[in-house]
Design a protein around this motif. Structure first.
Motif, PDB file in Angstrom:
ATOM      1  N   THR A  10      -6.527   9.297 -56.517  1.00 52.80           N
ATOM      2  CA  THR A  10      -5.721   8.837 -55.398  1.00 52.80           C
ATOM      3  C   THR A  10      -4.445   9.645 -55.336  1.00 52.80           C
ATOM      4  O   THR A  10      -4.096  10.361 -56.269  1.00 52.80           O
ATOM      5  N   ARG A  11      -3.769   9.536 -54.245  1.00 47.43           N
ATOM      6  CA  ARG A  11      -2.498  10.250 -54.101  1.00 47.43           C
ATOM      7  C   ARG A  11      -1.418   9.266 -53.680  1.00 47.43           C
ATOM      8  O   ARG A  11      -1.708   8.176 -53.209  1.00 47.43           O
ATOM      9  N   VAL A  12      -0.210   9.686 -53.821  1.00 46.15           N
ATOM     10  CA  VAL A  12       0.907   8.828 -53.479  1.00 46.15           C
ATOM     11  C   VAL A  12       0.824   8.497 -51.998  1.00 46.15           C
ATOM     12  O   VAL A  12       0.630   9.364 -51.160  1.00 46.15           O
ATOM     13  N   GLY A  13       0.951   7.237 -51.678  1.00 46.59           N
ATOM     14  CA  GLY A  13       0.909   6.812 -50.294  1.00 46.59           C
ATOM     15  C   GLY A  13      -0.478   6.516 -49.795  1.00 46.59           C
ATOM     16  O   GLY A  13      -0.665   6.116 -48.652  1.00 46.59           O
ATOM     17  N   ALA A  14      -1.503   6.738 -50.617  1.00 48.43           N
ATOM     18  CA  ALA A  14      -2.877   6.487 -50.187  1.00 48.43           C
ATOM     19  C   ALA A  14      -3.137   4.988 -50.189  1.00 48.43           C
ATOM     20  O   ALA A  14      -2.503   4.219 -50.892  1.00 48.43           O
ATOM     21  N   GLY A  15      -4.058   4.605 -49.397  1.00 49.91           N
ATOM     22  CA  GLY A  15      -4.423   3.197 -49.354  1.00 49.91           C
ATOM     23  C   GLY A  15      -4.252   2.646 -47.959  1.00 49.91           C
ATOM     24  O   GLY A  15      -3.730   3.317 -47.069  1.00 49.91           O
ATOM     25  N   PRO A  16      -4.710   1.439 -47.752  1.00 52.40           N
ATOM     26  CA  PRO A  16      -4.612   0.869 -46.412  1.00 52.40           C
ATOM     27  C   PRO A  16      -3.161   0.565 -46.069  1.00 52.40           C
ATOM     28  O   PRO A  16      -2.462  -0.127 -46.804  1.00 52.40           O
ATOM     29  N   MET A  17      -2.734   1.154 -44.988  1.00 52.08           N
ATOM     30  CA  MET A  17      -1.370   0.902 -44.542  1.00 52.08           C
ATOM     31  C   MET A  17      -1.431   0.343 -43.131  1.00 52.08           C
ATOM     32  O   MET A  17      -2.091   0.895 -42.269  1.00 52.08           O
ATOM     33  N   GLY A  18      -0.758  -0.690 -42.905  1.00 47.00           N
ATOM     34  CA  GLY A  18      -0.702  -1.267 -41.585  1.00 47.00           C
ATOM     35  C   GLY A  18       0.725  -1.287 -41.090  1.00 47.00           C
ATOM     36  O   GLY A  18       1.642  -0.749 -41.706  1.00 47.00           O
ATOM     37  N   GLU A  19       0.930  -1.917 -39.949  1.00 53.13           N
ATOM     38  CA  GLU A  19       2.265  -2.016 -39.382  1.00 53.13           C
ATOM     39  C   GLU A  19       3.220  -2.747 -40.318  1.00 53.13           C
ATOM     40  O   GLU A  19       4.409  -2.483 -40.332  1.00 53.13           O
ATOM     41  N   ALA A  20       2.679  -3.653 -41.133  1.00 55.92           N
ATOM     42  CA  ALA A  20       3.543  -4.415 -42.032  1.00 55.92           C
ATOM     43  C   ALA A  20       4.202  -3.501 -43.058  1.00 55.92           C
ATOM     44  O   ALA A  20       5.371  -3.690 -43.404  1.00 55.92           O
ATOM     45  N   GLU A  21       3.483  -2.491 -43.536  1.00 50.16           N
ATOM     46  CA  GLU A  21       4.056  -1.595 -44.543  1.00 50.16           C
ATOM     47  C   GLU A  21       4.882  -0.480 -43.922  1.00 50.16           C
ATOM     48  O   GLU A  21       5.878  -0.055 -44.484  1.00 50.16           O
ATOM     49  N   ARG A  22       4.448   0.030 -42.767  1.00 49.00           N
ATOM     50  CA  ARG A  22       5.145   1.150 -42.136  1.00 49.00           C
ATOM     51  C   ARG A  22       6.329   0.701 -41.310  1.00 49.00           C
ATOM     52  O   ARG A  22       7.252   1.458 -41.086  1.00 49.00           O
ATOM     53  N   GLY A  23       6.256  -0.478 -40.780  1.00 49.58           N
ATOM     54  CA  GLY A  23       7.301  -0.945 -39.877  1.00 49.58           C
ATOM     55  C   GLY A  23       6.843  -0.763 -38.433  1.00 49.58           C
ATOM     56  O   GLY A  23       5.825  -0.137 -38.148  1.00 49.58           O
ATOM     57  N   GLU A  24       7.598  -1.278 -37.528  1.00 48.34           N
ATOM     58  CA  GLU A  24       7.253  -1.198 -36.110  1.00 48.34           C
ATOM     59  C   GLU A  24       7.496   0.215 -35.582  1.00 48.34           C
ATOM     60  O   GLU A  24       8.469   0.865 -35.960  1.00 48.34           O
ATOM     61  N   ALA A  25       6.606   0.675 -34.692  1.00 49.99           N
ATOM     62  CA  ALA A  25       6.805   1.970 -34.048  1.00 49.99           C
ATOM     63  C   ALA A  25       7.880   1.813 -32.971  1.00 49.99           C
ATOM     64  O   ALA A  25       7.956   0.792 -32.294  1.00 49.99           O
ATOM     65  N   ALA A  26       8.709   2.823 -32.831  1.00 48.17           N
ATOM     66  CA  ALA A  26       9.766   2.790 -31.813  1.00 48.17           C
ATOM     67  C   ALA A  26       9.127   2.840 -30.431  1.00 48.17           C
ATOM     68  O   ALA A  26       8.120   3.525 -30.230  1.00 48.17           O
ATOM     69  N   PRO A  27       9.679   2.121 -29.469  1.00 49.29           N
ATOM     70  CA  PRO A  27       9.135   2.196 -28.107  1.00 49.29           C
ATOM     71  C   PRO A  27       9.305   3.609 -27.560  1.00 49.29           C
ATOM     72  O   PRO A  27      10.331   4.251 -27.774  1.00 49.29           O
ATOM     73  N   ARG A  28       8.267   4.090 -26.880  1.00 46.95           N
ATOM     74  CA  ARG A  28       8.250   5.479 -26.421  1.00 46.95           C
ATOM     75  C   ARG A  28       7.965   5.569 -24.930  1.00 46.95           C
ATOM     76  O   ARG A  28       7.302   4.717 -24.368  1.00 46.95           O
ATOM     77  N   ASN A  29       8.450   6.655 -24.337  1.00 50.07           N
ATOM     78  CA  ASN A  29       8.136   7.011 -22.959  1.00 50.07           C
ATOM     79  C   ASN A  29       7.443   8.361 -22.975  1.00 50.07           C
ATOM     80  O   ASN A  29       7.900   9.287 -23.642  1.00 50.07           O
ATOM     81  N   ARG A  30       6.352   8.496 -22.238  1.00 50.84           N
ATOM     82  CA  ARG A  30       5.667   9.782 -22.118  1.00 50.84           C
ATOM     83  C   ARG A  30       6.139  10.445 -20.832  1.00 50.84           C
ATOM     84  O   ARG A  30       5.992   9.891 -19.754  1.00 50.84           O
ATOM     85  N   ILE A  31       6.703  11.643 -20.971  1.00 54.51           N
ATOM     86  CA  ILE A  31       7.258  12.383 -19.843  1.00 54.51           C
ATOM     87  C   ILE A  31       6.394  13.623 -19.610  1.00 54.51           C
ATOM     88  O   ILE A  31       6.027  14.315 -20.559  1.00 54.51           O
ATOM     89  N   SER A  32       6.061  13.884 -18.353  1.00 58.29           N
ATOM     90  CA  SER A  32       5.267  15.069 -18.001  1.00 58.29           C
ATOM     91  C   SER A  32       6.181  16.205 -17.581  1.00 58.29           C
ATOM     92  O   SER A  32       7.160  15.999 -16.861  1.00 58.29           O
ATOM     93  N   PHE A  33       5.855  17.400 -18.032  1.00 61.42           N
ATOM     94  CA  PHE A  33       6.558  18.624 -17.663  1.00 61.42           C
ATOM     95  C   PHE A  33       5.531  19.596 -17.091  1.00 61.42           C
ATOM     96  O   PHE A  33       4.406  19.680 -17.587  1.00 61.42           O
ATOM     97  N   TRP A  34       5.915  20.354 -16.040  1.00 57.38           N
ATOM     98  CA  TRP A  34       5.033  21.342 -15.431  1.00 57.38           C
ATOM     99  C   TRP A  34       5.714  22.698 -15.424  1.00 57.38           C
ATOM    100  O   TRP A  34       6.896  22.813 -15.111  1.00 57.38           O
ATOM    101  N   CYS A  35       4.932  23.745 -15.751  1.00 58.98           N
ATOM    102  CA  CYS A  35       5.446  25.108 -15.733  1.00 58.98           C
ATOM    103  C   CYS A  35       5.016  25.786 -14.428  1.00 58.98           C
ATOM    104  O   CYS A  35       4.305  25.202 -13.621  1.00 58.98           O
ATOM    105  N   ALA A  36       5.437  27.036 -14.239  1.00 61.96           N
ATOM    106  CA  ALA A  36       5.105  27.789 -13.024  1.00 61.96           C
ATOM    107  C   ALA A  36       3.607  28.053 -12.914  1.00 61.96           C
ATOM    108  O   ALA A  36       3.098  28.284 -11.819  1.00 61.96           O
ATOM    109  N   ASN A  37       2.880  28.018 -14.021  1.00 57.78           N
ATOM    110  CA  ASN A  37       1.419  28.207 -14.001  1.00 57.78           C
ATOM    111  C   ASN A  37       0.676  26.897 -13.788  1.00 57.78           C
ATOM    112  O   ASN A  37      -0.532  26.833 -13.973  1.00 57.78           O
TER     113      ASN A  37
END
Length: 113
Positions: A10-37
């Motif tokens: 095994t390695r450090v950090g291996a094993g089942p990890m859920g939201e309880a161990e990692r903490g809550e994910a920060a709320p995110r916004n997905r933004i679209s960007f377009w180039c000249a192509n």
């Protein structure tokens, strides 16, 4: 010949990890960007983060903006100039001939010719 290592394989950090161990994910916004192509790039930003005006397109490297109908123009690239081209921009042919003549005169004086 088993060793006494209980965590072998095994390695450090291996094993089942859920939201309880990692903490809550920060709320995110997905933004679209377009180039000249017309490539679309979707980037996730934290909801409280400052969104930049421009983003580099990962497909072609051009700058991309958030307005799909009016993407930022491609930057103008100037061709490579040699040292001689820069010198010719600063000096006229007459100046160049005078400098060459002066340098040749000094060279002949040093050689004693």
């Amino acid at each position: 010949m088993a060793g006494g290592n209980a965590i072998r394989g095994t390695r450090v950090g291996a094993g089942p990890m859920g939201e309880a161990e990692r903490g809550e994910a920060a709320p995110r916004n997905r933004i679209s960007f377009w180039c000249a192509n017309r490539h679309e790039t979707r980037v996730a930003f934290a909801s409280d983060a400052d969104v930049p005006e421009l983003w580099d397109c990962p497909r072609c490297g051009l700058p991309a903006g958030q307005d799909q109908q009016n993407p930022p123009p491609a930057p103008r690239t100037e061709p490579y100039k040699t040292h001689l081209a820069y010198v010719r921009e600063r000096r006229s042919d007459a100046d160049g001939d005078a400098l060459l003549e002066e340098a040749l005169t000094r060279l002949h004086q040093r050689r004693g010719a």
